[in-house]
Scaffold this active site. Structure first.
Site, PDB file in Angstrom:
ATOM      1  N   GLY A 347       0.727  -1.365   0.070  1.00  0.00           N
ATOM      2  CA  GLY A 347      -0.005  -0.095  -0.033  1.00  0.00           C
ATOM      3  C   GLY A 347       0.694   1.233  -0.129  1.00  0.00           C
ATOM      4  O   GLY A 347       2.103   1.341   0.031  1.00  0.00           O
ATOM      5  N   PRO A 348       0.111   2.507   0.071  1.00  0.00           N
ATOM      6  CA  PRO A 348       0.946   3.649  -0.123  1.00  0.00           C
ATOM      7  C   PRO A 348       1.935   3.704   1.018  1.00  0.00           C
ATOM      8  O   PRO A 348       1.535   3.080   2.359  1.00  0.00           O
ATOM      9  CB  PRO A 348      -0.059   4.855   0.066  1.00  0.00           C
ATOM     10  CG  PRO A 348      -1.557   4.217  -0.650  1.00  0.00           C
ATOM     11  CD  PRO A 348      -1.249   2.705   0.005  1.00  0.00           C
ATOM     12  N   PRO A 349       2.705   4.776   1.001  1.00  0.00           N
ATOM     13  CA  PRO A 349       3.733   4.964   2.394  1.00  0.00           C
ATOM     14  C   PRO A 349       2.917   5.538   3.469  1.00  0.00           C
ATOM     15  O   PRO A 349       2.195   6.385   3.414  1.00  0.00           O
ATOM     16  CB  PRO A 349       4.785   5.667   1.902  1.00  0.00           C
ATOM     17  CG  PRO A 349       4.650   5.752   0.300  1.00  0.00           C
ATOM     18  CD  PRO A 349       3.215   5.327  -0.070  1.00  0.00           C
ATOM     19  N   THR A 354       4.404  -1.418   8.597  1.00  0.00           N
ATOM     20  CA  THR A 354       5.463  -1.775   9.331  1.00  0.00           C
ATOM     21  C   THR A 354       4.735  -1.602  10.977  1.00  0.00           C
ATOM     22  O   THR A 354       5.272  -2.469  11.981  1.00  0.00           O
ATOM     23  CB  THR A 354       6.676  -0.783   9.345  1.00  0.00           C
ATOM     24  OG1 THR A 354       7.113  -0.808   7.998  1.00  0.00           O
ATOM     25  CG2 THR A 354       7.748  -0.980  10.455  1.00  0.00           C
ATOM     26  N   HIS A 569      -4.608  34.857  -8.327  1.00  0.00           N
ATOM     27  CA  HIS A 569      -4.481  33.439  -8.918  1.00  0.00           C
ATOM     28  C   HIS A 569      -5.365  32.565  -7.850  1.00  0.00           C
ATOM     29  O   HIS A 569      -5.985  31.548  -8.641  1.00  0.00           O
ATOM     30  CB  HIS A 569      -2.876  33.231  -8.978  1.00  0.00           C
ATOM     31  CG  HIS A 569      -2.638  31.838  -9.195  1.00  0.00           C
ATOM     32  ND1 HIS A 569      -2.187  31.595 -10.689  1.00  0.00           N
ATOM     33  CD2 HIS A 569      -2.615  30.797  -8.422  1.00  0.00           C
ATOM     34  CE1 HIS A 569      -2.031  30.237 -10.884  1.00  0.00           C
ATOM     35  NE2 HIS A 569      -2.116  29.653  -9.418  1.00  0.00           N
ATOM     36  N   GLU A 570      -5.300  32.617  -6.514  1.00  0.00           N
ATOM     37  CA  GLU A 570      -6.000  31.750  -5.839  1.00  0.00           C
ATOM     38  C   GLU A 570      -7.397  31.963  -5.859  1.00  0.00           C
ATOM     39  O   GLU A 570      -8.176  30.982  -5.813  1.00  0.00           O
ATOM     40  CB  GLU A 570      -5.302  31.831  -4.240  1.00  0.00           C
ATOM     41  CG  GLU A 570      -3.634  31.785  -4.164  1.00  0.00           C
ATOM     42  CD  GLU A 570      -3.333  30.339  -4.334  1.00  0.00           C
ATOM     43  OE1 GLU A 570      -4.121  29.448  -4.310  1.00  0.00           O
ATOM     44  OE2 GLU A 570      -2.420  30.048  -4.836  1.00  0.00           O
TER      45      GLU A 570
END
Length: 822
Positions: A347-349, A354, A569-570
């Protein structure tokens, strides 16, 4: 109630050997005793791994392994033996040093008789050395007496000499400090006239057999050594003309001196060996030359339990079943079940792969060997396969046991991708791993767990049933799982009651468990920095921004014109998102620089964690990303667009390319997939489609971009008033959140906070204007007063006249005289 065979035999014996009155009482006592034993076993199994009472006891449900040895016992014995040898060597060095002396250490010594063929030398330290061998011979040259003797040693005879000045008087040889007593430089000694042979007759008398005239003289001749005399020198050999070379000093060689000459080399070798062992231990055994082919796996000791893992309940249940099998294998064997030989987590990090392995290590009462996939390979050929064998041998000796290989993609990637020498060497390690997991020499009682972020790059032979039977995908948590993760990590933190963890989870879509833990930790650090006793929503908001874009750079100097362009822009992103169906909800807009971003817009999905995304959703995302560039072009012109849209264009390009080449969403390109999977990418291989298809893909990507940009441009053109209101709010507040954005969108006016800030700034400006005006007026009045003072000084002074002083000035001399009169 079930009984095993031994218990059934005991019950049958009780029934046969007891009468009917005592059967029930014996049977009840037996059941009570059996229940006590089962309770003890259950308590030992339920006891956590970090409990101090039964940590060193083996589980009662685990089968004893006769091959299992206490780890490190032989190594401890070897090291104890080496340390004892070193200590004894040092003690021998101290003790034997007292038995070694040189001729220069003789003080007031004398020759005494000891048998018929030896002499005894007694020193001032009351130590005695015997000089044995053939009778000694005295030679004389000039006035120097040379006593030559032969010393018996381990390997033969040493020729030795005592040099002394002598003057013969009354058959007595007195020894004094002469010119040759120190030996001087090395000189040749010619065999001169023989004066006498020293013989011992056993009665303690020393006879002088011959004198210079050849006659025999009786009587005792005594030789005394002076305290300052260099008394013994070793002869290096006889020449053909019976000459000999005398060095300037001589030392007696004894058994002690021989041991002392060898002991330093033994100590040096021991110290070097010990240092190399310590260096290997300090480096975790990685760089130790004595453990090149040994496995680098370590026995993991974890305090993490399954109760400490939240948000991945289904994945946790799969591993709980394996731990339960290791604790109670008979239960599964009775049903004919076979335990999975291997379990791989992918799966993704940051999703907790672990962490799940640590929980298995904390819950299982079996040895847990942990190793990284990159620890197998080294600079030497064949080391990887050797370490794999060593790892599984250790696990078999400790069976039942678990082996956990983290980041297994570094050792288990597909074979034969590039056909290079390095690839073939890496394949040896993988082949050995395949053989150990399920080959002719299959090891029983060992379960292999692994974790990876890239399942698609692993070799198919490694993933087949019989090796990794169970594949567990650990995905990013949804909103409910994020709430559970936040609750787990907030147990040891002082969070205010006003904080809503569900709201925090809603504002963090796509966050992994590691990122959520980092958010709470950053919020805790901010609360400590601000001298607060609890963590509030302000700290959590700032922590989310820090995790997404980095810490705020408030000290960065940005001009007003740059702020306006960033704000436009935002605002373009926000307005396009609000008017596009299926687009994400805008949660926050800020123009505070963070990391490499001059500002950013935080958006979250309207419906949390969709399993699939529709074409309209992807097109809406592309339009929202292009809204920033469209807003800049409308409000500043084509020639004044900025580089702020670089990251937006990168994300939009990836989405559109995936739509065309991977998802089959382009009617012109068709349903064929032209996007290679991640595990099969080969930099040396050309594209698997024609050049015309590549041109068609490029044209289709360009067409979608053009349509989406025109759509975003049209929305901003129609609703530019809202864009300007958002820009004004950002310039006043720097950051606005969802309630303020919704207020602008609904009422088309500034929110309350922006109006208050604007009023405050206007009042501040008025006050500054008044201060500036008063300052100018005061400066003007002071200037007028100075001018009036100058005019008064220039006017003609007159005591009798009351008319204005319009007459010409008097002479300076008269003015000065009138001033003196005044």
């Amino acid at each position: 109630m079930e009984f095993n065979k031994l218990e059934l035999l005991i019950i049958r014996a009780l029934k046969l050997n007891t009468n009917s009155n005592k059967k029930n009482s014996f049977y009840n006592k037996f059941l009570n005793l059996r229940n006590k034993v089962l309770n003890i076993q259950k308590n030992s199994l339920d006891q956590p791994s970090d409990a101090p009472s039964n940590n060193k006891k083996r589980n009662l449900d685990q089968p004893d392994n006769p091959n299992q040895k206490e780890p490190g016992k032989a190594r401890k014995i070897i090291w104890s033996f080496i340390i004892i040898i070193l200590v004894l060597g040092v003690l021998a060095l101290i003790i034997l040093s007292g038995f070694s002396f040189s001729a220069t250490s003789l003080n007031a010594a004398s020759f005494t008789e000891n048998g018929t063929s030896s002499f005894k030398i007694t020193t001032n330290t009351n130590q005695t050395r015997t000089i044995g061998g053939a009778p000694s011979t005295i030679y004389q040259r000039d006035s120097t007496l040379y006593v030559i003797y032969i010393e018996n040693s381990f390997s033969g005879y040493y020729y030795s000499a005592i040099i002394t000045d002598i003057s013969v008087s009354n058959n007595t040889a007195s020894v004094g400090n002469g010119s040759n007593t120190t030996g001087g430089s090395t000189s040749n000694l010619q065999k001169g006239l023989q004066i006498a042979n020293l013989l011992v007759d056993g009665s303690g008398n020393v006879y002088k057999n011959k004198d210079n005239n050849g006659s025999t003289t009786s009587g005792t001749t005594t030789f005394s050594l002076n305290s300052n005399l260099t008394s013994a020198m070793k002869l290096q050999g006889w020449s053909s003309n019976q000459s000999m070379s005398l060095p300037t000093s001589y030392s007696f060689y004894t058994a002690a001196s021989l041991v002392l000459s060898i002991l330093p080399f033994i100590l040096l070798i021991g110290i070097i060996y010990y240092s190399m062992r310590k260096m290997g231990q300090a480096g975790g055994g990685q760089d130790n030359v004595f453990s090149i082919g040994k496995s680098q796996a370590k026995l993991a000791k974890s305090t993490v339990l399954f109760s400490d893992v939240a948000g991945i309940e289904e994945e946790k249940e799969e591993l709980i079943e394996i731990v339960d099998y290791l604790k109670r294998p008979d239960r599964y064997a009775a049903m004919g079940a076979r335990v999975p030989k291997g379990v791989i987590l992918y799966g993704p990090p940051g999703t907790g792969k672990t962490l799940l392995a640590k929980a298995v290590a904390g819950e299982a009462k079996v040895p847990f060997f942990q190793v990284s996939g990159s620890a197998f390979e080294d600079m030497l050929v064949g080391v990887g396969a050797k370490r794999v064998r060593d790892l599984f041998n250790k696990a078999v000796k400790s069976a039942p046991a678990i082996i956990f290989i983290d980041e297994i993609d570094s050792v288990g990637s597909k074979r034969g991708k590039f056909e290079t020498t390095a690839g073939s060497l890496a394949d040896q390690t993988l082949n050995q791993l395949l053989a150990e997991m399920d080959g002719f020499n299959t090891k029983t009682g060992v379960i292999v767990m692994a974790a990876t972020n890239r399942l698609d790059v692993l070799d198919d032979a490694l993933l087949r049933p019989g090796r990794f039977d169970r594949h567990i995908q650990v995905n990013l948590p949804d909103i409910k799982e994020r709430v559970a993760i936040l609750k787990i990590h907030s147990r040891n933190k002082n969070i205010s009651e006003t904080v809503d963890l569900e709201d925090i989870a809603r504002r963090t879509p796509g966050f992994s468990g590691a990122q959520l833990e980092n958010v709470l930790n950053e919020a805790t650090l901010l609360a400590v920095r601000r001298n607060k006793k609890s963590i509030y929503t302000e700290e959590l908001d700032e922590a989310i921004d820090r995790v997404i874009a980095g810490p705020a750079k408030k000290t960065r100097v940005i001009s007003l014109e740059e702020k306006r362009q960033i704000a436009f822009h935002e605002a373009g992103h926000a307005i396009v998102g609000m008017y596009t169906k299926g687009s994400e909800v805008v949660e926050k807009i800020t123009i505070i620089p963070r990391g490499q971003a001059a500002g950013y817009t935080l958006s979250v999905p309207e419906i949390q964690e969709l399993s699939i995304q529709k074409k309209s959703d992807l097109l809406g995302m592309v339009a929202g990303l292009l809204g920033g560039r469209a807003s800049e072009e409308i409000n500043f012109g084509k020639e004044f667009i900025s580089t702020g849209a670089a990251n937006d264009l990168y994300k939009a390009t990836n989405i559109v390319r995936a739509m065309v080449t991977q998802f089959g969403m382009s009617p012109n390109v068709g349903l064929a997939q032209y996007y290679p999977s991640e595990g099969t990418v080969n930099p040396y291989q050309s594209k698997n489609f024609s050049e015309s298809t590549s041109q068609l893909i490029d044209k289709e990507i360009e067409r979608i971009f053009k349509e989406r940009y025109e759509y975003a441009y049209k929305i901003i053109k129609e609703h530019n008033k809202e864009v300007e209101l958002i820009v004004e709010s950002l310039l006043l507040l720097e950051t606005i959140v969802k309630p303020q954005i919704d207020f602008i969108h609904k009422y088309k006016q500034l929110p309350k906070e922006a109006l208050e800030k604007k009023k405050e700034l206007e009042e501040k400006k008025k006050a500054e204007d008044l201060i500036r005006k008063a300052k100018k007026e005061s400066e003007a009045s002071s200037k007028e007063e100075k001018e009036m003072d100058v005019e008064k000084k220039v006017q003609k002074p007159s005591a009798s006249s009351t008319e204005p002083t319009s007459k010409p000035k008097k002479a300076p001399s008269k003015e000065s005289s009138s001033d003196k009169k005044k």
